[in-house]
Design an enzyme around this catalytic site. Structure first.
Site, short mmCIF file in Angstrom:
data_model
loop_
_atom_site.label_atom_id
_atom_site.label_comp_id
_atom_site.label_asym_id
_atom_site.label_seq_id
_atom_site.Cartn_x
_atom_site.Cartn_y
_atom_site.Cartn_z
N ARG A 146 0.85 -1.19 0.00
CA ARG A 146 0.00 0.00 0.00
C ARG A 146 0.89 1.24 0.00
NH1 ARG A 146 -4.08 2.45 4.64
NH2 ARG A 146 -4.89 4.13 3.33
N HIS A 147 0.45 2.27 -0.68
CA HIS A 147 1.21 3.53 -0.75
C HIS A 147 1.35 4.18 0.62
CE1 HIS A 147 -2.31 6.06 -0.03
NE2 HIS A 147 -2.98 5.22 -0.82
N GLY A 148 2.26 5.15 0.71
CA GLY A 148 2.48 5.87 1.95
C GLY A 148 1.45 6.96 2.19
N CYS A 159 2.26 1.98 3.55
CA CYS A 159 3.52 1.31 3.20
C CYS A 159 3.64 -0.10 3.77
CB CYS A 159 4.74 2.15 3.60
SG CYS A 159 5.08 3.48 2.43
#
Length: 216
Positions: free
Chosen positions: A14-16, A195
């Site tokens: 997953r993105h930050g 993240c």
């Protein structure tokens, strides 16, 4: 149609964290935001963790949202620069909602800001970045898109790859997203944190029979 009985190893990321400009109704107004300072720190920690884990990946697939691209660029820096792992930007991996923060940027602008990656799928997509057809922001369409993505993963020649995407997308792959759950703000229960990365085994029989099992 992909072949039946396909097994893959997929590392979901997953993105930050991002800073959202929220209006009086709680709607996020900033279009396609980048990571904030905390998000970049999270991505650097992700880089440290991934370097230590030495993932045996052959490919990186990433959402075209700028927060996902920035997370991928930082987190997988040494895989890309030292190991020359290819990166493909896949519009099907974009976030599911239609708030401004979840609407993508034009491909030509992404190529300028994040050069060196394969944007073929974005150029060939007749809809992206509009939230129409397969990208319509509703539960039924999002379920359909997860099925299309499962078949896409099954067709990818590589057996082990990373997927940098969004919390709701991962919930859809896990089949835990509910019709009443928001597509714009990921539910806190049973969701990836910013993240977070986890290894999954994907088994694909057909577009209605597939599953992702976490590797403990």
């Amino acid at each position: 149609m992909a072949s039946k009985g396909i097994d893959k190893t997929i590392y979901f990321v997953r993105h930050g964290q991002v800073s959202h400009d929220v209006d009086e109704n709680g709607v996020h107004r900033e279009h396609d935001p980048l990571l904030n300072d905390e998000g970049r720190k999270q991505a650097l920690q992700l880089q440290h963790d991934l370097d230590a884990e030495k993932l045996p990946i052959e490919l990186i697939l990433v959402s075209p949202m700028r927060r996902a691209l920035e997370t991928m660029k930082i987190g997988f820096q040494h895989y890309i620069e030292d190991k020359h792992i290819p990166v493909k930007v896949i519009p099907l991996l974009q976030d599911c909602g239609d708030w401004a923060c979840n609407v993508g940027s034009y491909t030509k602008d992404l190529e300028k800001q994040f050069p060196g990656y394969d944007y073929t799928a974005c150029h060939e997509d007749p809809v992206f970045p509009k939230k129409e057809k397969i990208y319509k922001a509703d539960y039924k369409t999002s379920i359909q898109r997860s099925r299309v993505l499962a078949e896409f993963f099954a067709k990818v020649p590589e057996k082990v790859f990373a997927v940098v995407t969004h919390g709701v997308d991962i919930r859809l792959f896990q089949k835990i997203q509910k019709p009443e759950d928001s597509l714009d703000a990921v539910p806190k229960e049973h969701s990836f944190s910013p993240c977070q990365h986890e290894e999954f085994r994907m088994h694909y029989e057909d577009d209605k029979n597939w599953n992702f099992e976490p590797v403990k």
